[in-house]
Design an enzyme around this catalytic site. Structure first.
Site, PDB file in Angstrom:
ATOM      1  CD  GLU A   1       5.555  -4.859  -2.211  1.00 34.05           C
ATOM      2  OE1 GLU A   1       5.922  -3.755  -1.756  1.00 34.05           O
ATOM      3  OE2 GLU A   1       4.378  -5.268  -2.119  1.00 34.05           O
TER       4      GLU A   1
ATOM      5  NE  ARG B   1      -0.633  -7.244  -6.235  1.00 35.74           N
ATOM      6  CZ  ARG B   1      -0.863  -5.950  -6.263  1.00 35.74           C
ATOM      7  NH1 ARG B   1      -1.415  -5.402  -7.318  1.00 35.74           N
ATOM      8  NH2 ARG B   1      -0.545  -5.193  -5.234  1.00 35.74           N
TER       9      ARG B   1
ATOM     10  CE  LYS C   1       2.906  -2.586   0.787  1.00 37.17           C
ATOM     11  NZ  LYS C   1       2.816  -3.320  -0.506  1.00 37.17           N
TER      12      LYS C   1
HETATM   13  C1  PYR Z   1       0.687  -5.518  -1.990  1.00 40.47           C
HETATM   14  O1  PYR Z   1      -0.074  -6.245  -2.606  1.00 40.47           O
HETATM   15  O2  PYR Z   1       1.526  -5.967  -1.204  1.00 40.47           O
HETATM   16  C2  PYR Z   1       0.562  -4.111  -2.209  1.00 40.47           C
HETATM   17  O3  PYR Z   1       1.493  -3.355  -2.210  1.00 40.47           O
HETATM   18  C3  PYR Z   1      -0.731  -3.588  -2.471  1.00 40.47           C
END
Ligand code: PYR
Length: 203
Positions: A39, A43, A127
């Protein structure tokens, strides 16, 4: 909507892409350690380029996009060819867009109400974030009562010492974590250590 075999991931490494080259290198190390999904979170500025590069250069790795927080970002990851997107939370706008998008979306939840909103939009996997802060394994056991069909990918605060406790729960399909891809390991190019930590997590 494409459904992924999330249980086969076991651990989903959650990566902050510092730059393209290091993200490709760490992806190779994770793959060598037995991980077949990653993943990459939206960010950093480098995230979308890193997603494209890993898809191109490490084709055996399933590249998911993380920190997808609004419909515009969802469009961006769809355009990048991503088939799995995750978020630390959810909004009704994002959930509605996700149900129309040609990918699997995993919204973040931290409460029973969040789970109910996700179910309203047909979501089958959420999640739990930040997992250890909002109640950890006890929270997941408690959510299993009213929501027996909902599956979870707990993320946030998981490490080599505790992720197996989460994986053992019947409503956990896989765990998210960054302990094998810390800034220290990546910045210092410790690919062998990343590979070893990945292998330990997968065994
Ligand atoms: C996300 O930012 O998708 C996390 O896993 C926190």
């Amino acid at each position: 909507m494409q459904e992924h075999n999330l249980a086969s991931f076991r651990v989903l490494p959650v990566v902050t892409a510092r730059d393209v080259a290091s993200t490709v290198a760490l992806s190779r190390a994770l793959l060598a350690g037995g991980m077949r999904a990653i993943e990459i979170t939206l960010r950093t500025e480098a995230a979308l380029d890193a997603i494209a590069a890993v898809r191109e250069e490490v084709p055996e790795m399933l590249v998911a996009a993380g920190t997808v927080t609004n419909p515009g970002e969802l469009d961006q990851v769809v355009a990048a060819g991503v088939t799995l997107a995750l978020s630390p939370g959810a909004t009704d706008r994002l959930l509605a867009a996700a149900t129309e998008a040609p990918l699997q979306f995993i919204p973040g939840v931290a409460s029973a109400s969040d789970v109910m909103r996700a179910m309203d939009h047909g979501m089958a996997v959420c999640k739990l974030f930040p997992a250890t802060v909002v109640g950890g394994a006890s929270m997941l056991k408690a959510l299993g009562g009213p929501f027996p069909t909902m599956k979870f990918c707990p993320t946030g605060g998981l490490g080599a010492d505790n992720f197996r406790d989460f994986l053992a729960l019947p409503n956990v399909v896989c765990c998210g974590g960054s302990w094998m891809v810390t800034a220290d390991l990546v910045d210092n190019g410790r690919w062998d250590d990343i590979e070893r930590l990945a292998r330990e997590a997968m065994s």
